[in-house]
Design an enzyme around this catalytic site. Structure first.
Site, mmCIF file in Angstrom:
data_model
loop_
_atom_site.group_PDB
_atom_site.id
_atom_site.type_symbol
_atom_site.label_atom_id
_atom_site.label_comp_id
_atom_site.label_asym_id
_atom_site.label_seq_id
_atom_site.Cartn_x
_atom_site.Cartn_y
_atom_site.Cartn_z
ATOM 1 N N GLY A 89 0.826 -1.183 0.000
ATOM 2 C CA GLY A 89 0.000 0.000 0.000
ATOM 3 C C GLY A 89 0.872 1.249 0.000
ATOM 4 O O GLY A 89 2.093 1.186 0.093
ATOM 5 N N ALA A 93 10.043 4.934 7.396
ATOM 6 C CA ALA A 93 8.797 4.658 6.679
ATOM 7 C C ALA A 93 8.426 3.190 6.815
ATOM 8 O O ALA A 93 9.290 2.336 7.033
ATOM 9 C CB ALA A 93 8.942 5.033 5.206
ATOM 10 N N LEU A 94 7.127 2.905 6.682
ATOM 11 C CA LEU A 94 6.621 1.540 6.754
ATOM 12 C C LEU A 94 5.763 1.243 5.542
ATOM 13 O O LEU A 94 5.059 2.125 5.038
ATOM 14 C CB LEU A 94 5.753 1.336 7.998
ATOM 15 C CG LEU A 94 6.409 1.074 9.348
ATOM 16 C CD1 LEU A 94 7.140 2.306 9.843
ATOM 17 C CD2 LEU A 94 5.370 0.643 10.363
ATOM 18 N N HIS A 127 14.500 4.521 -1.690
ATOM 19 C CA HIS A 127 15.488 3.697 -0.999
ATOM 20 C C HIS A 127 16.844 3.943 -1.635
ATOM 21 O O HIS A 127 16.946 4.120 -2.861
ATOM 22 C CB HIS A 127 15.147 2.212 -1.116
ATOM 23 C CG HIS A 127 13.825 1.822 -0.552
ATOM 24 N ND1 HIS A 127 13.503 1.972 0.788
ATOM 25 C CD2 HIS A 127 12.727 1.287 -1.140
ATOM 26 C CE1 HIS A 127 12.273 1.541 0.995
ATOM 27 N NE2 HIS A 127 11.775 1.126 -0.158
ATOM 28 N N CYS A 155 5.840 9.627 0.471
ATOM 29 C CA CYS A 155 4.638 8.935 0.961
ATOM 30 C C CYS A 155 3.361 9.690 0.605
ATOM 31 O O CYS A 155 2.326 9.524 1.250
ATOM 32 C CB CYS A 155 4.733 8.683 2.461
ATOM 33 S SG CYS A 155 6.201 7.748 2.940
ATOM 34 N N GLN A 184 2.061 5.378 -1.154
ATOM 35 C CA GLN A 184 2.467 6.163 -2.296
ATOM 36 C C GLN A 184 3.952 5.942 -2.600
ATOM 37 O O GLN A 184 4.453 4.843 -2.465
ATOM 38 C CB GLN A 184 2.134 7.640 -2.035
ATOM 39 C CG GLN A 184 0.646 7.932 -1.938
ATOM 40 C CD GLN A 184 -0.069 7.806 -3.270
ATOM 41 O OE1 GLN A 184 0.498 8.042 -4.334
ATOM 42 N NE2 GLN A 184 -1.338 7.400 -3.214
ATOM 43 N N ILE A 185 4.652 6.988 -2.974
ATOM 44 C CA ILE A 185 6.032 6.855 -3.417
ATOM 45 C C ILE A 185 7.011 7.050 -2.262
ATOM 46 O O ILE A 185 6.767 7.855 -1.353
ATOM 47 C CB ILE A 185 6.338 7.874 -4.547
ATOM 48 C CG1 ILE A 185 7.659 7.532 -5.250
ATOM 49 C CG2 ILE A 185 6.341 9.311 -4.019
ATOM 50 C CD1 ILE A 185 7.877 8.311 -6.546
ATOM 51 N N THR A 186 8.084 6.288 -2.278
ATOM 52 C CA THR A 186 9.186 6.504 -1.339
ATOM 53 C C THR A 186 10.495 6.208 -2.051
ATOM 54 O O THR A 186 10.505 5.731 -3.194
ATOM 55 C CB THR A 186 9.035 5.681 -0.060
ATOM 56 O OG1 THR A 186 9.953 6.187 0.925
ATOM 57 C CG2 THR A 186 9.323 4.208 -0.295
#
Length: 229
Positions: free
Chosen positions: A77, A143-144, A83, A174, A79-81
């Site tokens: 689930g 973030a999760l 890494h 997010c 939006q954008i993140t």
């Protein structure tokens, strides 16, 4: 940190830096093939630079991409993140029914493990209602994102240790316009990703309920669930 006896009920993999898409495929395959006797796993790793967009994510939250960072649409689930190297990633492959865990409880547990890890470094981090993750002074440091299939979780959490934060400035992290992101390095923390990962691991294992004797396996659980980043 010495891990409690509950650590014997799961497998920990310290994978170093792993490209995102092979890691995602490995998580999916493990989840699809596991059975009622498969031990849970926690994977600790880093990724090369990559943007990930949740299943219902909106591409317009990628504002620009000055470095040509790959964008991968995925099945969690949110939006954008972003890494990248210097960010600790922990993937939790957990059979929730065996540990009598609900999804929301697992999300809360992950946030608490992050809060406790940061507290060990003298940093006061908090949750925000309606915005999963962990924050210090309204800036996001962790973030999760989860996917749960047939009662088994995959994906997990990310904690900014000592990474280049510029790519966060090219997105609405997010899905939140103007959300500031920070890292442990900003507070003078010099521990490596590996060292921080061991601290986080200890808290995750401490907080995870043990596998209950005779507990129902994930085969009896609801089919899917998504938790946002």
């Amino acid at each position: 940190m010495t891990l409690p006896a509950a650590a014997s009920q799961l497998v920990v993999k310290r994978l170093g830096q792993v490209a995102y898409e092979p890691a995602l495929e490995a998580m999916r395959l493990f989840t699809a093939e596991r059975d009622r006797d498969t031990p849970d796993q926690i994977w600790l790793l880093e990724h090369p630079p990559v943007y990930t967009l949740g299943q219902a994510g909106r591409p317009e939250h990628l504002l620009r991409n000055d470095a040509g960072i790959p964008l991968v649409q995925i099945d969690r689930g949110g939006q954008i993140t972003y890494h990248g190297p210097g960010q600790l990633v922990a993937y939790l492959l957990i059979d929730l029914p065996r540990r009598h865990l609900k999804v929301r409880e697992l999300v809360h547990l992950m946030e608490q493990a992050l809060i406790d890890t940061l507290a060990g470094y003298g940093l006061a981090a908090v949750r925000r209602e309606g915005a999963p993750g962990v924050y210090i002074d309204d800036a996001k440091i962790a973030a999760l994102g989860l996917r749960v299939r047939h009662g088994c979780s995959y994906h997990g959490l990310s904690l900014n240790v000592d990474m280049d934060l510029a790519p966060f400035g090219w997105i609405n992290p997010c899905g939140y316009e103007g959300l500031r992101t920070i890292r442990m390095k900003d507070f003078g923390i010099d521990d490596t990703v590996v060292a921080v990962g061991e601290q986080l691991l200890g808290h995750l294992v401490r907080l995870l309920p043990p596998v209950a004797p005779g507990a129902a396996s994930a085969s009896a659980a609801p089919p899917t669930f998504e938790a946002p980043a």
